[in-house]
Design a protein around this motif. Structure first.
Motif, PDB file in Angstrom:
ATOM      1  N   ILE A 213       0.872  -1.192   0.000  1.00 51.85           N
ATOM      2  CA  ILE A 213       0.000   0.000   0.000  1.00 51.85           C
ATOM      3  C   ILE A 213       0.902   1.233   0.000  1.00 51.85           C
ATOM      4  CG2 ILE A 213      -1.665   1.324   1.391  1.00 51.85           C
ATOM      5  CD1 ILE A 213      -2.701  -1.401   2.431  1.00 51.85           C
ATOM      6  N   LYS A 214       0.494   2.211  -0.781  1.00 47.37           N
ATOM      7  CA  LYS A 214       1.249   3.471  -0.785  1.00 47.37           C
ATOM      8  C   LYS A 214       0.344   4.592  -0.294  1.00 47.37           C
ATOM      9  CE  LYS A 214       4.304   4.798  -4.003  1.00 47.37           C
ATOM     10  NZ  LYS A 214       4.841   5.318  -5.269  1.00 47.37           N
ATOM     11  N   VAL A 215       0.891   5.414   0.575  1.00 50.07           N
ATOM     12  CA  VAL A 215       0.134   6.599   1.016  1.00 50.07           C
ATOM     13  C   VAL A 215       0.879   7.842   0.542  1.00 50.07           C
ATOM     14  CG1 VAL A 215       1.222   6.560   3.339  1.00 50.07           C
ATOM     15  CG2 VAL A 215      -0.879   7.866   2.970  1.00 50.07           C
ATOM     16  N   PHE A 232      -4.491   6.558   0.673  1.00 49.33           N
ATOM     17  CA  PHE A 232      -3.869   5.229   0.655  1.00 49.33           C
ATOM     18  C   PHE A 232      -4.378   4.485  -0.579  1.00 49.33           C
ATOM     19  CE2 PHE A 232      -2.104   4.889   4.984  1.00 49.33           C
ATOM     20  CZ  PHE A 232      -2.695   5.989   5.590  1.00 49.33           C
ATOM     21  N   ALA A 263      -0.919   9.964   8.733  1.00 53.06           N
ATOM     22  CA  ALA A 263      -0.887   8.833   7.791  1.00 53.06           C
ATOM     23  C   ALA A 263      -0.339   7.593   8.489  1.00 53.06           C
ATOM     24  CB  ALA A 263      -0.027   9.199   6.580  1.00 53.06           C
ATOM     25  N   ALA A 267      -2.346   4.163   9.349  1.00 52.56           N
ATOM     26  CA  ALA A 267      -1.817   2.902   8.819  1.00 52.56           C
ATOM     27  C   ALA A 267      -1.690   1.888   9.953  1.00 52.56           C
ATOM     28  CB  ALA A 267      -0.472   3.144   8.156  1.00 52.56           C
ATOM     29  N   LEU A 275       3.895  -0.759   3.881  1.00 49.81           N
ATOM     30  CA  LEU A 275       3.474   0.606   3.522  1.00 49.81           C
ATOM     31  C   LEU A 275       4.635   1.405   2.942  1.00 49.81           C
ATOM     32  CD1 LEU A 275       0.985   2.636   3.905  1.00 49.81           C
ATOM     33  CD2 LEU A 275       2.262   3.481   5.862  1.00 49.81           C
TER      34      LEU A 275
END
Ligand code: ZN
Length: 300
Positions: A213-215, A232, A263, A267, A275
């Protein structure tokens, strides 16, 4: 002002029947034609913002609540000029005679393309003609507005505003008018007044590896307001979660930091273990990765 009566000359008709002005105004206009000024054009024009126009209108009508005006209305109290702290706050002092305010004018005037610098500085209504002759009638009101704003900042927020800052605010405002085509180029230093070309760069969003997952976070700051946000997404680009909120921050860096903090917090709560975090603040990334020292207020 003295006025003499010539008893030898014949009487003449000044006011004709069915004129709109009063007898007093007609006599005043006849005796002092040089003082005929279109004050409405002076106050309501494209150079002044609505706030500045109302301010100028109140100033010319003696409604601006300086201490001397408040005294006349029965509100007597201690009075001290916020700039020099050594004089009562009266209109002439506050806008023309105060040592700090003189520095503002002295900083501003050399930056303007004026034919002469021998302008009268003690009264808005009297100095108007000088500015009109220079084709710069809005300048005194713009300057007075920024002086008034600085005075309020000092008086009610206890934040010092230097003369150079007030002059810079005036010049920035004039540059903005020039950039929007509302004012001719009246500033000597034209390098700042030419609209800067904004460079655009295309930035690709790279998805995280499969299962990750990328935020992406961002913080914005426009004194005194600040806000944060983040989104996200999974490797397909699908939005899983997003957040945004106003926050209290003292500068853009703090806003960016708060965005990252929330963030990470979210998470953790959502159990996002794999992440990747992306921020558009290079300085903050350098701080987090230890290449730059951390400012003390971010450690709080
Ligand atoms: Zn003063």
């Amino acid at each position: 002002m003295k006025s003499s009566i010539d008893r030898e000359s014949k009487d003449i008709l000044i006011v004709k029947k069915k004129v709109s002005q009063s007898l007093s105004a007609a006599i005043a206009n006849f005796c002092f034609p040089q003082h005929r000024v279109s004050w409405s054009n002076c106050v309501w024009n494209k150079f002044l913002s609505p706030s500045m126009s109302f301010f100028s209108w109140r100033l010319l009508h003696g409604f601006q609540p300086t201490d001397d005006i408040l005294k006349l209305k029965g509100l007597r109290g201690p009075s001290r000029c916020g700039f020099c702290k050594s004089h009562e706050e009266i209109i002439k002092h506050l806008f023309f005679q105060c040592s700090t305010v003189k520095k503002v004018w002295n900083c501003l005037i050399p930056k303007l393309k004026l034919e002469t610098v021998q302008l009268s500085w003690n009264d808005f209504s009297l100095s108007w003609k000088d500015w009109q002759d220079q084709d710069l009638p809005p300048i005194p009101y713009i300057t007075a507005w920024f002086i008034w704003m600085a005075k309020n900042k000092i008086k009610y927020e206890d934040i010092w505003v230097a003369a150079a800052t007030i002059a810079t605010n005036c010049i920035s405002y004039l540059q903005k008018l020039y950039c929007h085509g509302k004012l001719p180029d009246i500033l000597h230093s034209t390098s700042h007044s030419i609209p800067r070309k904004i460079k655009f760069a295309l930035i690709h969003w790279d998805p995280p590896p499969k299962g990750g997952i990328k935020v992406n976070t961002d913080g914005s700051f426009s004194n005194p307001y600040a806000g944060i946000g983040g989104v996200f997404r999974n490797n397909n680009g699908k939005c899983l979660l997003y957040f945004h909120s106003p926050v209290i921050a003292k500068d853009p860096l703090e806003a960016e930091t708060v965005a990252i903090y929330w963030a990470m917090f979210m998470a953790q709560k959502c159990g996002f273990t794999s992440l990747i975090l992306e921020s558009d603040s290079r300085v903050l990334i350098d701080i987090i990765e230890g290449r730059l020292p951390t400012p003390w207020y971010l450690l709080q």
